[in-house]
Motif scaffolding. Structure first.
Motif, PDB file in Angstrom:
ATOM      1  N   UNK A 267       0.837  -1.187   0.000  1.00 40.02           N
ATOM      2  CA  UNK A 267       0.000   0.000   0.000  1.00 40.02           C
ATOM      3  C   UNK A 267       0.884   1.253   0.000  1.00 40.02           C
ATOM      4  N   UNK A 268       0.547   2.201  -0.884  1.00 39.84           N
ATOM      5  CA  UNK A 268       1.249   3.479  -0.943  1.00 39.84           C
ATOM      6  C   UNK A 268       0.240   4.578  -0.606  1.00 39.84           C
ATOM      7  N   UNK A 269       0.476   5.266   0.477  1.00 36.22           N
ATOM      8  CA  UNK A 269      -0.443   6.295   0.961  1.00 36.22           C
ATOM      9  C   UNK A 269       0.085   7.666   0.548  1.00 36.22           C
ATOM     10  N   UNK A 270      -0.554   8.268  -0.442  1.00 36.51           N
ATOM     11  CA  UNK A 270      -0.121   9.561  -0.969  1.00 36.51           C
ATOM     12  C   UNK A 270      -0.908  10.676  -0.274  1.00 36.51           C
ATOM     13  N   UNK A 271      -0.177  11.664   0.231  1.00 37.98           N
ATOM     14  CA  UNK A 271      -0.808  12.781   0.937  1.00 37.98           C
ATOM     15  C   UNK A 271      -0.339  14.083   0.300  1.00 37.98           C
TER      16      UNK A 271
ATOM     17  N   UNK B  81      -4.882   9.390  -0.210  1.00 36.36           N
ATOM     18  CA  UNK B  81      -5.146   8.752  -1.498  1.00 36.36           C
ATOM     19  C   UNK B  81      -4.301   7.477  -1.557  1.00 36.36           C
ATOM     20  N   UNK B  82      -4.950   6.331  -1.672  1.00 40.50           N
ATOM     21  CA  UNK B  82      -4.245   5.057  -1.573  1.00 40.50           C
ATOM     22  C   UNK B  82      -4.004   4.447  -2.951  1.00 40.50           C
ATOM     23  N   UNK B  83      -2.774   4.053  -3.172  1.00 41.02           N
ATOM     24  CA  UNK B  83      -2.389   3.297  -4.366  1.00 41.02           C
ATOM     25  C   UNK B  83      -2.063   1.874  -3.919  1.00 41.02           C
ATOM     26  N   UNK B  84      -2.615   0.877  -4.589  1.00 41.62           N
ATOM     27  CA  UNK B  84      -2.315  -0.517  -4.283  1.00 41.62           C
ATOM     28  C   UNK B  84      -1.187  -1.007  -5.186  1.00 41.62           C
ATOM     29  N   UNK B  85      -0.441  -1.955  -4.690  1.00 37.46           N
ATOM     30  CA  UNK B  85       0.702  -2.484  -5.441  1.00 37.46           C
ATOM     31  C   UNK B  85       0.300  -3.049  -6.796  1.00 37.46           C
ATOM     32  N   UNK B  86      -0.941  -3.541  -6.914  1.00 35.73           N
ATOM     33  CA  UNK B  86      -1.381  -4.122  -8.172  1.00 35.73           C
ATOM     34  C   UNK B  86      -1.817  -3.075  -9.195  1.00 35.73           C
ATOM     35  N   UNK B  87      -1.658  -1.789  -8.862  1.00 30.16           N
ATOM     36  CA  UNK B  87      -1.976  -0.721  -9.803  1.00 30.16           C
ATOM     37  C   UNK B  87      -3.297  -0.040  -9.547  1.00 30.16           C
ATOM     38  N   UNK B  88      -4.104  -0.560  -8.656  1.00 28.38           N
ATOM     39  CA  UNK B  88      -5.398   0.048  -8.376  1.00 28.38           C
ATOM     40  C   UNK B  88      -5.227   1.331  -7.573  1.00 28.38           C
TER      41      UNK B  88
ATOM     42  N   UNK C 183      -9.721   9.080   1.021  1.00 29.78           N
ATOM     43  CA  UNK C 183     -10.639   8.687   2.090  1.00 29.78           C
ATOM     44  C   UNK C 183     -10.028   9.074   3.428  1.00 29.78           C
ATOM     45  N   UNK C 184     -10.840   9.167   4.475  1.00 29.62           N
ATOM     46  CA  UNK C 184     -10.281   9.430   5.805  1.00 29.62           C
ATOM     47  C   UNK C 184      -9.214   8.408   6.171  1.00 29.62           C
ATOM     48  N   UNK C 185      -8.101   8.882   6.723  1.00 30.51           N
ATOM     49  CA  UNK C 185      -6.986   7.996   7.032  1.00 30.51           C
ATOM     50  C   UNK C 185      -7.355   6.858   7.959  1.00 30.51           C
ATOM     51  N   UNK C 186      -8.127   7.134   8.990  1.00 28.73           N
ATOM     52  CA  UNK C 186      -8.476   6.090   9.961  1.00 28.73           C
ATOM     53  C   UNK C 186      -9.332   5.005   9.320  1.00 28.73           C
ATOM     54  N   UNK C 187     -10.159   5.379   8.352  1.00 29.91           N
ATOM     55  CA  UNK C 187     -10.978   4.386   7.651  1.00 29.91           C
ATOM     56  C   UNK C 187     -10.080   3.437   6.862  1.00 29.91           C
ATOM     57  N   UNK C 188      -9.103   3.976   6.146  1.00 25.83           N
ATOM     58  CA  UNK C 188      -8.187   3.143   5.368  1.00 25.83           C
ATOM     59  C   UNK C 188      -7.361   2.238   6.275  1.00 25.83           C
TER      60      UNK C 188
ATOM     61  N   UNK D 295      -4.876 -12.468   7.412  1.00 19.82           N
ATOM     62  CA  UNK D 295      -3.889 -13.193   6.606  1.00 19.82           C
ATOM     63  C   UNK D 295      -4.420 -13.492   5.212  1.00 19.82           C
ATOM     64  N   UNK D 296      -5.193 -12.551   4.674  1.00 22.02           N
ATOM     65  CA  UNK D 296      -5.728 -12.725   3.327  1.00 22.02           C
ATOM     66  C   UNK D 296      -4.617 -12.579   2.304  1.00 22.02           C
ATOM     67  N   UNK D 297      -4.620 -13.388   1.252  1.00 23.24           N
ATOM     68  CA  UNK D 297      -3.592 -13.264   0.215  1.00 23.24           C
ATOM     69  C   UNK D 297      -3.848 -12.087  -0.733  1.00 23.24           C
ATOM     70  N   UNK D 298      -5.058 -11.505  -0.671  1.00 22.49           N
ATOM     71  CA  UNK D 298      -5.413 -10.391  -1.549  1.00 22.49           C
ATOM     72  C   UNK D 298      -5.115  -9.060  -0.852  1.00 22.49           C
ATOM     73  N   UNK D 299      -5.071  -7.976  -1.653  1.00 26.99           N
ATOM     74  CA  UNK D 299      -4.741  -6.662  -1.113  1.00 26.99           C
ATOM     75  C   UNK D 299      -5.963  -5.902  -0.603  1.00 26.99           C
ATOM     76  N   UNK D 300      -7.129  -6.136  -1.185  1.00 26.76           N
ATOM     77  CA  UNK D 300      -8.287  -5.317  -0.825  1.00 26.76           C
ATOM     78  C   UNK D 300      -9.559  -6.140  -0.802  1.00 26.76           C
TER      79      UNK D 300
END
Length: 399
Positions: free
Chosen positions: A351-355, A366-373, A378-383, A394-399
């Motif tokens: 996860x890349x958190x751009x501020x 603003x969140x960027x996921x490693x898979x390009x999404x 969104x509010x920081x605490x929500x993310x 321990x989910x293998x998925x990002x979101x």
């Protein structure tokens, strides 16, 4: 092609030094995080499934391994004894003799069985220098090991439960099974001589495998009993064993292990050896190659890279990173270089958190996921709550 030896060093996960010796890697901070996270995961899984964790010494008297059968059948892979006064001490090649002694430390009732004893413990193999390589073949091994002491009619259910734990762990780690192997004895003195016990143990394991496709291979069993080997494959297609389930009638007899049954009669338990993720060294080596360093989010050394667009957003970035850390997440702020360069540098971070100025003013990220999404701000605490829930499951998925 991902070679864990090159990638592990370039990502600063582990390294070696000739002053320490071949086959004795040391773990760097990021690699130690991956290893520690795996240890925490497997201990929690085992605890939830009724295992009792112990610690036992990495040394034992030579006579201990003579009793267990290791000295007779496994001597070539053991280090030579060390003279300590009038005693001969040996670096252990396996944890099972120690766990047998823990079981034997007091009388046991059938009501305690199955008794599941687990340990993430060190053991040592005298590997020749020519076969050593990175983390896959080492001389000092840290094994996720357990021994289940149970009645004969409990063996199959315990072995099946262990196989279920293996499948669940592989799903969380993003690891695939290459092949199931039923490892049977070969010819010669390498194996203890008790045909009846071998046949009985092999029949139990065949029943456990059920409809799973497997190959029976002679000459790959442990010296004391047959086993199910869970085979994995590296990017070159070369197989190795990561996880095992073994049925052992031999060592309970050697150590004269007993329990008192419902009729107040002494009975001998069966010993099921099982390792869910195998050695920590081999598991991490495979994870590096399987994922190319882009570990599942729960395993990643850095889970969130916090990227302030300019120096003005650094206070907001620091506050967000602190919230992440307080929630149990591994977050680091990337300060140096252009935003594009920092995004490229953090390409393996889940996860890349751009501020930027707008996000900082609104308390958003603003969140960027490693898979390009890309996600809308969104509010920081929500993310943080969503990412924490994802990693804690321990989910293998990002979101």
């Amino acid at each position: 092609m991902n070679d864990h030896r090159k990638l592990g060093r370039s990502l600063e996960l582990f390294d070696t030094d000739p002053m320490i010796g071949a086959g004795l890697p040391y773990w760097l901070p990021d690699g130690a995080i991956v290893r520690h996270t795996l240890e925490e995961y497997i201990r929690d899984v085992e605890r939830r499934h009724g295992y009792k964790h112990v610690y036992s010494p990495v040394l034992g008297k030579r006579s201990l391994y003579e009793l267990s059968g290791h000295w007779e059948h496994y001597h070539d892979d053991m280090y030579p004894p060390m003279a300590v006064g009038e005693e001969e001490m040996v670096l252990r090649p396996s944890l099972c003799p120690h766990h047998a002694l823990i079981y034997r430390s007091r009388s046991r009732s059938y009501r305690e069985l199955p008794l599941r004893i687990a340990e993430i413990g060190g053991m040592f193999r005298s590997e020749l220098s020519g076969v050593l390589g990175g983390l896959t073949r080492v001389r000092a091994i840290t094994l996720n090991d357990a021994h289940i002491f149970c009645t004969l009619d409990q063996v199959a259910a315990e072995a099946r439960a262990a196989l279920d734990l293996i499948h669940a762990a592989y799903a969380s780690m993003g690891v695939s099974v290459a092949r199931y192997r039923l490892s049977l004895p070969g010819e010669g003195a390498k194996y203890v001589a008790n045909p009846e016990d071998w046949a009985r143990a092999a029949d139990i394991l065949r029943d456990v495998l059920g409809d799973l496709p497997y190959e029976a291979v002679a000459g790959e069993a442990a010296f004391y009993g047959p086993k199910i080997d869970i085979q994995i494959a590296d990017p070159m297609g070369r197989e190795s064993t990561l996880s095992t389930i073994q049925v052992d009638f031999h060592q309970p007899a050697q150590f004269e292990l007993e329990y008192i049954d419902a009729q107040n009669t002494k009975q001998r338990p069966v010993m099921v050896h099982r390792s869910i993720i195998g050695s920590l060294e081999r598991a991490v080596a495979h994870l590096i190659e399987q994922h190319g360093g882009a570990f599942p989010a729960w395993l990643a050394p850095v889970q969130i890279a916090v990227l302030p667009v300019s120096g003005n957003e650094i206070p907001a970035a620091q506050k967000f990173a602190e919230l992440c850390v307080n929630r149990g997440l591994r977050a680091e702020i990337a300060y140096e270089g252009s935003l594009g360069a920092r995004i490229r540098e953090a390409r393996l971070v889940p996860y890349q958190a751009v501020i930027g100025p707008k996000e900082a003013a609104a308390g958003e990220v603003a969140l960027r996921l490693r898979d390009g999404k890309h996600l809308d701000a969104q509010p920081g605490e929500h993310l943080i709550g969503h990412i924490a829930a994802q990693t804690e499951s321990h989910a293998p998925t990002l979101w």
